[in-house]
Scaffold this motif. Sequence first.
Motif, PDB file in Angstrom:
ATOM      1  N   VAL A   1       0.856  -1.184   0.000  1.00  0.00           N
ATOM      2  CA  VAL A   1       0.000   0.000   0.000  1.00  0.00           C
ATOM      3  C   VAL A   1       0.889   1.231   0.000  1.00  0.00           C
ATOM      4  N   GLY A   2       0.725   2.068  -1.005  1.00  0.00           N
ATOM      5  CA  GLY A   2       1.531   3.278  -1.106  1.00  0.00           C
ATOM      6  C   GLY A   2       1.113   4.306  -0.069  1.00  0.00           C
ATOM      7  N   ASP A   3       2.099   4.954   0.516  1.00  0.00           N
ATOM      8  CA  ASP A   3       1.867   5.970   1.544  1.00  0.00           C
ATOM      9  C   ASP A   3       2.716   7.177   1.168  1.00  0.00           C
ATOM     10  N   GLY A   4       2.101   8.127   0.446  1.00  0.00           N
ATOM     11  CA  GLY A   4       2.845   9.280  -0.043  1.00  0.00           C
ATOM     12  C   GLY A   4       2.742   9.392  -1.549  1.00  0.00           C
ATOM     13  N   SER A   5       3.367  10.409  -2.097  1.00  0.00           N
ATOM     14  CA  SER A   5       3.250  10.726  -3.512  1.00  0.00           C
ATOM     15  C   SER A   5       3.863   9.652  -4.402  1.00  0.00           C
TER      16      SER A   5
ATOM     17  N   GLY B   1       6.267  15.216   0.093  1.00  0.00           N
ATOM     18  CA  GLY B   1       6.284  14.639  -1.241  1.00  0.00           C
ATOM     19  C   GLY B   1       7.617  14.038  -1.639  1.00  0.00           C
ATOM     20  N   LYS B   2       8.588  14.034  -0.715  1.00  0.00           N
ATOM     21  CA  LYS B   2       9.924  13.531  -1.043  1.00  0.00           C
ATOM     22  C   LYS B   2      10.025  12.016  -0.947  1.00  0.00           C
ATOM     23  N   VAL B   3       9.169  11.402  -0.123  1.00  0.00           N
ATOM     24  CA  VAL B   3       9.275   9.966   0.158  1.00  0.00           C
ATOM     25  C   VAL B   3       7.923   9.292   0.005  1.00  0.00           C
ATOM     26  N   GLN B   4       7.950   8.115  -0.603  1.00  0.00           N
ATOM     27  CA  GLN B   4       6.785   7.238  -0.571  1.00  0.00           C
ATOM     28  C   GLN B   4       7.177   5.989   0.205  1.00  0.00           C
ATOM     29  N   LEU B   5       6.414   5.713   1.246  1.00  0.00           N
ATOM     30  CA  LEU B   5       6.623   4.526   2.067  1.00  0.00           C
ATOM     31  C   LEU B   5       5.624   3.468   1.614  1.00  0.00           C
ATOM     32  N   ARG B   6       6.122   2.346   1.151  1.00  0.00           N
ATOM     33  CA  ARG B   6       5.262   1.284   0.646  1.00  0.00           C
ATOM     34  C   ARG B   6       5.151   0.190   1.700  1.00  0.00           C
ATOM     35  N   HIS B   7       3.969   0.088   2.283  1.00  0.00           N
ATOM     36  CA  HIS B   7       3.731  -0.849   3.374  1.00  0.00           C
ATOM     37  C   HIS B   7       3.351  -2.225   2.831  1.00  0.00           C
ATOM     38  N   ILE B   8       4.154  -3.226   3.162  1.00  0.00           N
ATOM     39  CA  ILE B   8       3.836  -4.607   2.839  1.00  0.00           C
ATOM     40  C   ILE B   8       3.175  -5.172   4.092  1.00  0.00           C
ATOM     41  N   LEU B   9       1.850  -5.248   4.053  1.00  0.00           N
ATOM     42  CA  LEU B   9       1.085  -5.585   5.247  1.00  0.00           C
ATOM     43  C   LEU B   9       1.134  -7.077   5.557  1.00  0.00           C
ATOM     44  N   VAL B  10       1.454  -7.380   6.819  1.00  0.00           N
ATOM     45  CA  VAL B  10       1.507  -8.760   7.297  1.00  0.00           C
ATOM     46  C   VAL B  10       0.674  -8.857   8.577  1.00  0.00           C
ATOM     47  N   GLY B  11       0.380 -10.071   8.985  1.00  0.00           N
ATOM     48  CA  GLY B  11      -0.383 -10.293  10.211  1.00  0.00           C
ATOM     49  C   GLY B  11       0.302 -11.297  11.103  1.00  0.00           C
ATOM     50  N   ILE B  12       1.171 -10.833  11.999  1.00  0.00           N
ATOM     51  CA  ILE B  12       1.981 -11.762  12.787  1.00  0.00           C
ATOM     52  C   ILE B  12       1.894 -11.529  14.294  1.00  0.00           C
ATOM     53  N   LEU B  13       1.380 -10.398  14.730  1.00  0.00           N
ATOM     54  CA  LEU B  13       1.464 -10.063  16.151  1.00  0.00           C
ATOM     55  C   LEU B  13       0.257 -10.487  16.968  1.00  0.00           C
TER      56      LEU B  13
ATOM     57  N   MET C   1      15.726   8.198   4.464  1.00  0.00           N
ATOM     58  CA  MET C   1      14.832   9.121   3.788  1.00  0.00           C
ATOM     59  C   MET C   1      15.535   9.935   2.701  1.00  0.00           C
ATOM     60  N   GLY C   2      16.824   9.763   2.563  1.00  0.00           N
ATOM     61  CA  GLY C   2      17.546  10.418   1.483  1.00  0.00           C
ATOM     62  C   GLY C   2      17.982  11.836   1.780  1.00  0.00           C
ATOM     63  N   GLY C   3      17.855  12.276   3.030  1.00  0.00           N
ATOM     64  CA  GLY C   3      18.277  13.626   3.371  1.00  0.00           C
ATOM     65  C   GLY C   3      17.683  14.104   4.668  1.00  0.00           C
ATOM     66  N   PRO C   4      18.046  15.337   5.079  1.00  0.00           N
ATOM     67  CA  PRO C   4      17.528  15.898   6.333  1.00  0.00           C
ATOM     68  C   PRO C   4      16.019  16.103   6.308  1.00  0.00           C
ATOM     69  N   ARG C   5      15.462  16.256   7.484  1.00  0.00           N
ATOM     70  CA  ARG C   5      14.023  16.499   7.606  1.00  0.00           C
ATOM     71  C   ARG C   5      13.642  17.760   6.856  1.00  0.00           C
TER      72      ARG C   5
END
Length: 264
Positions: free
Chosen positions: A121-125, A157-169, A259-263
């Motif tokens: 699931v994409g999270d960001g641009s 808009g600098k980073v897209q975090l792609r969540h690979i969802l799992v169910g383990i907890l 993240m490829g650089g400073p905040r």
Amino acid sequence: MPIRLPANISSRQIPVVAGALLTLATAGAFAEGYPKAVQQLEDRGAEIVGEFDAPGGMKGYVGEMQGRPMSAFLTADGKHVIIGTLLAEDGTNISQEQVEKLLMEPRFAEAWSKLEDSDWVGDGSDEAEVVLYTFTDPNCPYCYRFREMADPWIESGKVQLRHILVGILKEDSAPKAATILAADDPESALRQHHENYEDGGIEVDRSVVSQTYNDVMANGELMSSLGLQATPSTFYRNAEGKIAMKPGVPNPKDLETMMGGPRP
């Protein structure tokens, strides 16, 4: 994997080896394939993936034993092999350098294409310059913390975090993950879950869970196949363009690297 050595080891010693010494006398120094002493490692379950020239006339080997990275060193006479960590007198961890080069970097590079093809699931641009893949359990407090830390880069808009969802907890981890994946807008569902995490997150929709439950299971199998056991585990490209992986919540310095650089 870092290994703590005893404090009484002097840096003036010949490069230090921490580990077990196998005294494996052989009838011939070099047989067909690996030397016989190294073959003894294979007989004990080691999988050798590469070799390199080591100091002191030794030959170094990198592989895995019982699912863990390992390095071993064949003595100059070709008749004995030492398992463990080799340090130079200046503190350089020769073993770690070679494990990363010969084992981890190729494995992570191969893993990247599998991550791209997974159900994430994409999270960001979608136009973000930096893309990270992270294994996320909906009930994982460390995943929640990592997402909070990454928010400035994602919102800029600098980073897209792609969540690979799992169910383990928890028992409802997989149903929650499946509910998010089955939503008409999975990204919005993921954000809804994150915003309400401290109140239990997204409500499981039993009417849609079966649609994507197998996708969640496949993500879990992918995670296991990569030797990962905990969330979050995050893959990213470092400054040299090589694939790296960070388990758990990163410290501020590591976060900027990922993240490829400073905040912003």
